[in-house]
Design an enzyme around this catalytic site. Sequence first.
Site, PDB file in Angstrom:
ATOM      1  CD  GLU A   1      -2.771  -1.289   2.429  1.00 11.54           C
ATOM      2  OE1 GLU A   1      -3.897  -1.817   2.326  1.00 11.54           O
ATOM      3  OE2 GLU A   1      -2.304  -0.876   3.512  1.00 11.54           O
TER       4      GLU A   1
ATOM      5  CD  GLU B   1      -5.406  -0.494   8.521  1.00  5.94           C
ATOM      6  OE1 GLU B   1      -5.098  -1.647   8.897  1.00  5.94           O
ATOM      7  OE2 GLU B   1      -5.901  -0.250   7.399  1.00  5.94           O
TER       8      GLU B   1
ATOM      9  CG  ASP C   1     -11.614  -8.033   0.012  1.00  5.31           C
ATOM     10  OD1 ASP C   1     -12.679  -8.000   0.645  1.00  5.31           O
ATOM     11  OD2 ASP C   1     -10.569  -7.481   0.399  1.00  5.31           O
TER      12      ASP C   1
END
Length: 230
Positions: free
Chosen positions: A12, A175, A198
């Site tokens: 990421e 997060e 997903d």
Amino acid sequence: MKIGIIGAMEPEVVHLVQAIVDPVHTTIAGIEFISGSIAGKDVVVTRSGIGKVAASIATTLLIEKFAATHVINTGSAGGFVDSLAIGDIVISSEVRHHDVDVTAFGYEIGQMAQQPAAFMPDSTLVNAAKSAVAELGEVKAIEGLICTGDSFICDPVRTKVMRENFPTMAACEMEGAAIAQVCHQFNVPFVVIRSLSDNANNDSPVDFDSYIIKAGMHSAMMVIALLQQL
């Protein structure tokens, strides 16, 4: 303006780290922070680690130790909108906890005690993100509710409950609301930008492993394009 950029996992943040000009590396509490510039903007990029506590620590350090004036959370998410495909992007219209319940004391589901029910992103950052969409080619991006909890969501029973509790939710992750809550406490503008890895279903563990790199690349592209708009 100094922009703190937080991702939880290496895929990421790797493309953002590679884009930093004149990087300076600092490690605090086992978390690495890379300072420099991207698109001519002062930035500090960090890989916080997974979950709310890790994200809260990293966000606090960005603000207190590195004087970040704005915070961008980037990375992957599970999708809750049928019109979005894996790799598409959700820009936060608001951010909420999905795993908090103190409704016994009169709070909304998802609302932490003594906190707002929803954390609202900075309009300047959101508008910059919306303007950046044109740079992404065929990647689709929408504004929507992003919800956060300390669980990877792939259980249809849990998904059903989450949809009932948060019918407008576009994506879930682990997060964003923690980062948003810290920014709220410090009065620091933020935005959460997530690319779908997903669809928060039984296939999610396999899909996540297969598509996290794609999601990380798309979210990083979005952040870089956003920085160019500021």
